[in-house]
Design an enzyme around this catalytic site. Structure first.
Site, PDB file in Angstrom:
ATOM      1  N   LYS A 164     -55.657  71.458  47.296  1.00 20.40           N
ATOM      2  CA  LYS A 164     -55.933  72.712  48.800  1.00 20.40           C
ATOM      3  C   LYS A 164     -54.905  73.157  49.366  1.00 20.40           C
ATOM      4  O   LYS A 164     -55.025  74.590  49.686  1.00 20.40           O
ATOM      5  CB  LYS A 164     -57.164  71.716  49.142  1.00 20.40           C
ATOM      6  CG  LYS A 164     -58.174  71.607  47.901  1.00 20.40           C
ATOM      7  CD  LYS A 164     -59.711  71.620  48.402  1.00 20.40           C
ATOM      8  CE  LYS A 164     -60.795  71.308  47.066  1.00 20.40           C
ATOM      9  NZ  LYS A 164     -61.817  70.227  48.047  1.00 20.40           N
ATOM     10  N   LYS A 219     -59.988  71.960  35.005  1.00 16.72           N
ATOM     11  CA  LYS A 219     -61.314  71.061  35.044  1.00 16.72           C
ATOM     12  C   LYS A 219     -62.538  72.424  35.902  1.00 16.72           C
ATOM     13  O   LYS A 219     -62.256  73.957  35.914  1.00 16.72           O
ATOM     14  CB  LYS A 219     -61.762  70.650  36.167  1.00 16.72           C
ATOM     15  CG  LYS A 219     -62.859  69.909  36.624  1.00 16.72           C
ATOM     16  CD  LYS A 219     -62.566  68.854  37.913  1.00 16.72           C
ATOM     17  CE  LYS A 219     -62.646  69.908  39.557  1.00 16.72           C
ATOM     18  NZ  LYS A 219     -62.796  69.165  40.577  1.00 16.72           N
ATOM     19  N   LYS A 233     -66.539  75.329  40.151  1.00 18.27           N
ATOM     20  CA  LYS A 233     -67.460  77.031  40.509  1.00 18.27           C
ATOM     21  C   LYS A 233     -66.581  77.876  41.286  1.00 18.27           C
ATOM     22  O   LYS A 233     -66.148  79.318  41.360  1.00 18.27           O
ATOM     23  CB  LYS A 233     -68.116  76.719  42.279  1.00 18.27           C
ATOM     24  CG  LYS A 233     -69.609  78.051  42.973  1.00 18.27           C
ATOM     25  CD  LYS A 233     -70.713  77.852  41.547  1.00 18.27           C
ATOM     26  CE  LYS A 233     -71.182  78.542  42.378  1.00 18.27           C
ATOM     27  NZ  LYS A 233     -72.731  78.345  42.029  1.00 18.27           N
TER      28      LYS A 233
HETATM   29  P1  TYM Z   1     -68.405  68.285  44.041  1.00 16.04           P
HETATM   30  O1  TYM Z   1     -68.982  68.548  44.838  1.00 16.04           O
HETATM   31  O2  TYM Z   1     -66.899  68.991  43.773  1.00 16.04           O
HETATM   32  O3  TYM Z   1     -68.558  67.497  42.785  1.00 16.04           O
HETATM   33  C1  TYM Z   1     -69.526  66.600  42.965  1.00 16.04           C
HETATM   34  C2  TYM Z   1     -69.892  65.745  41.426  1.00 16.04           C
HETATM   35  O4  TYM Z   1     -69.701  66.370  40.477  1.00 16.04           O
HETATM   36  C3  TYM Z   1     -68.678  65.945  39.730  1.00 16.04           C
HETATM   37  N1  TYM Z   1     -68.118  67.231  38.732  1.00 16.04           N
HETATM   38  C4  TYM Z   1     -67.411  67.048  37.930  1.00 16.04           C
HETATM   39  N2  TYM Z   1     -66.879  65.685  36.689  1.00 16.04           N
HETATM   40  C5  TYM Z   1     -67.023  66.277  35.480  1.00 16.04           C
HETATM   41  N3  TYM Z   1     -66.628  67.467  34.965  1.00 16.04           N
HETATM   42  C6  TYM Z   1     -66.054  68.402  35.968  1.00 16.04           C
HETATM   43  N4  TYM Z   1     -66.013  69.821  35.450  1.00 16.04           N
HETATM   44  C7  TYM Z   1     -66.617  67.996  37.349  1.00 16.04           C
HETATM   45  N5  TYM Z   1     -66.973  69.145  38.354  1.00 16.04           N
HETATM   46  C8  TYM Z   1     -67.993  68.576  39.443  1.00 16.04           C
HETATM   47  C9  TYM Z   1     -67.662  65.273  40.630  1.00 16.04           C
HETATM   48  O5  TYM Z   1     -66.335  64.118  40.655  1.00 16.04           O
HETATM   49  C10 TYM Z   1     -68.450  64.754  41.476  1.00 16.04           C
HETATM   50  O6  TYM Z   1     -69.368  63.638  41.403  1.00 16.04           O
HETATM   51  N6  TYM Z   1     -66.202  65.077  47.359  1.00 16.04           N
HETATM   52  C11 TYM Z   1     -67.408  65.111  47.279  1.00 16.04           C
HETATM   53  C12 TYM Z   1     -68.066  65.245  47.302  1.00 16.04           C
HETATM   54  C13 TYM Z   1     -68.282  63.863  48.531  1.00 16.04           C
HETATM   55  C14 TYM Z   1     -69.037  62.386  47.796  1.00 16.04           C
HETATM   56  C15 TYM Z   1     -68.877  61.854  48.985  1.00 16.04           C
HETATM   57  C16 TYM Z   1     -69.253  61.952  46.449  1.00 16.04           C
HETATM   58  C17 TYM Z   1     -68.757  63.681  49.255  1.00 16.04           C
HETATM   59  N7  TYM Z   1     -69.027  62.997  49.834  1.00 16.04           N
HETATM   60  C18 TYM Z   1     -69.150  60.293  48.819  1.00 16.04           C
HETATM   61  C19 TYM Z   1     -68.477  60.883  46.960  1.00 16.04           C
HETATM   62  C20 TYM Z   1     -69.385  59.939  47.133  1.00 16.04           C
HETATM   63  C21 TYM Z   1     -66.754  66.640  45.793  1.00 16.04           C
HETATM   64  O7  TYM Z   1     -66.653  67.823  46.725  1.00 16.04           O
HETATM   65  O8  TYM Z   1     -67.844  66.952  44.340  1.00 16.04           O
END
Ligand code: TYM
Length: 334
Positions: free
Chosen positions: A126, A206, A209
């Protein structure tokens, strides 16, 4: 609803006491974060104490449209509830409604080496795309560690891209415990399922959005078809009669999550023999995706008709979360 294929592997340690998972307020869920994370959350809430958090403070660490954030947060809540998160079983809330998250994050900055933050893959990716990198982007995983440890959760169901952040969470817990008292925080484990990295429709990156290569789980059947139609397939299939290799085609992999076993077999066979063209294959997938999400679409429509109900659920969730959060912060201050 149970998906027709790819059952979730029972991988939870029997000693599990608590689950925490977070998701960015990116609006509607897409099939990547649904398959990679949320589908498993719905399973976990049946047997474990679960905290599910819409992480709005994480969402401000990069350029974003401030006026759209409330709606994106609401839409994410609708998607999660429609997908099966049950407020009677799990605690669903918005991060900024529980200020202890940011308070604990501050305390954690004092046990977190900057070098560890700088080597995070997501930070590097990023930061590379930005002229001026915000301190919040660097500290993002510190807040994530606070999210998890505030609830002393030991299990964090995530996709593959978050595993490194959970490893850092473990390290922060270790450093804290070493300095202030062994055993105060658990060292949580990432729980990664069989859909740990769903690829986008471009077949290049991957599903995400921000890249715009998604299918939203609430999209109408026709919209799903329109998205799938131009999606990337095996590049060897230049003309209708060229045979393909299903294993290298993202459409085949998506079939494995949405189609019944007999169809998955048929897809593979018709691909190898050029019995179907890619469009035929996508048409079947589009129908199956639309079918799997039909009940979720219906529930989402009902929830959207009662926005006050959604807000009540989030407010009640924040209240329940804060009971635990306050207690942990009390111990932290001590
Ligand atoms: P985020 O919002 O990007 O994604 C939410 C969850 O979905 C999973 N994910 C995917 N898994 C498989 N294939 C994909 N294409 C895909 N896109 C998203 C992500 O791995 C995630 O589990 N930093 C985190 C949010 C967060 C968090 C936390 C997660 C903040 N605090 C504490 C766990 C524990 C994030 O940006 O996820």
């Amino acid at each position: 609803p149970a998906l027709p294929t790819a059952p979730l592997a029972p991988v939870l340690p029997p000693t599990s006491v608590g689950v925490f998972a977070g998701i960015q307020p990116s609006g509607e869920l897409h099939i990547g974060n649904y398959l990679g994370a949320v589908r498993r959350w719905v399973e976990l809430q049946r047997q474990h104490e679960c905290f599910f958090c819409i992480v709005d403070y994480h969402a401000i660490t990069q350029e974003y449209d401030a006026s759209a954030l409330p709606q994106r947060t609401f839409d994410m809540a609708v998607s999660l509830l429609a997908a099966g998160i049950d407020p009677d079983r799990a605690v669903l809330f918005v991060q900024s409604h529980v200020p202890e998250h940011t308070e604990l994050a501050w305390a954690f900055t004092s046990v977190t080496p900057v070098g560890e933050l700088e080597r995070m893959t997501q930070f590097k990716e990023k930061a590379q795309r930005q002229e001026s990198v915000l301190a919040g982007l660097l500290n993002y995983p510190v807040l994530q560690a606070a999210d998890v440890l505030l609830y002393k959760a030991d299990t964090v169901p995530v996709g593959e891209d978050q595993v490194q952040h959970i490893e850092l969470t473990r390290e922060i817990a270790r450093k804290w415990n070493a300095r202030y008292g062994e055993g105060f925080f658990p060292e949580p484990q990432a729980l990664v399922g069989d859909a740990k990295r769903i690829m986008g429709l471009d077949g290049q990156a991957k599903m995400s959005k921000s890249i715009g290569n998604t299918i939203g789980i609430l999209e109408e059947p026709e919209a799903i078809w329109q998205r799938l139609r131009p999606a990337m397939t095996d590049p060897a299939r230049v003309t209708r009669n060229d045979p393909g290799t299903p294993e290298i085609c993202n459409i085949y992999h998506l079939h494995r999550h949405f189609s019944p076993p007999a169809t998955i077999e048929e897809v593979a066979q018709k691909c190898r023999t050029a019995g179907w063209g890619c469009l035929d294959c996508k048409r079947v997938l589009a129908d199956n995706v639309a079918r799997v999400f039909e009940p979720i679409r219906q529930r989402a429509a009902e929830l959207k008709a009662h926005p006050e109900r959604v807000r009540e659920i989030l407010a009640a969730g924040a209240e329940r979360a804060q009971v635990v959060a306050r207690e942990t912060m009390h111990g932290v201050r001590e």
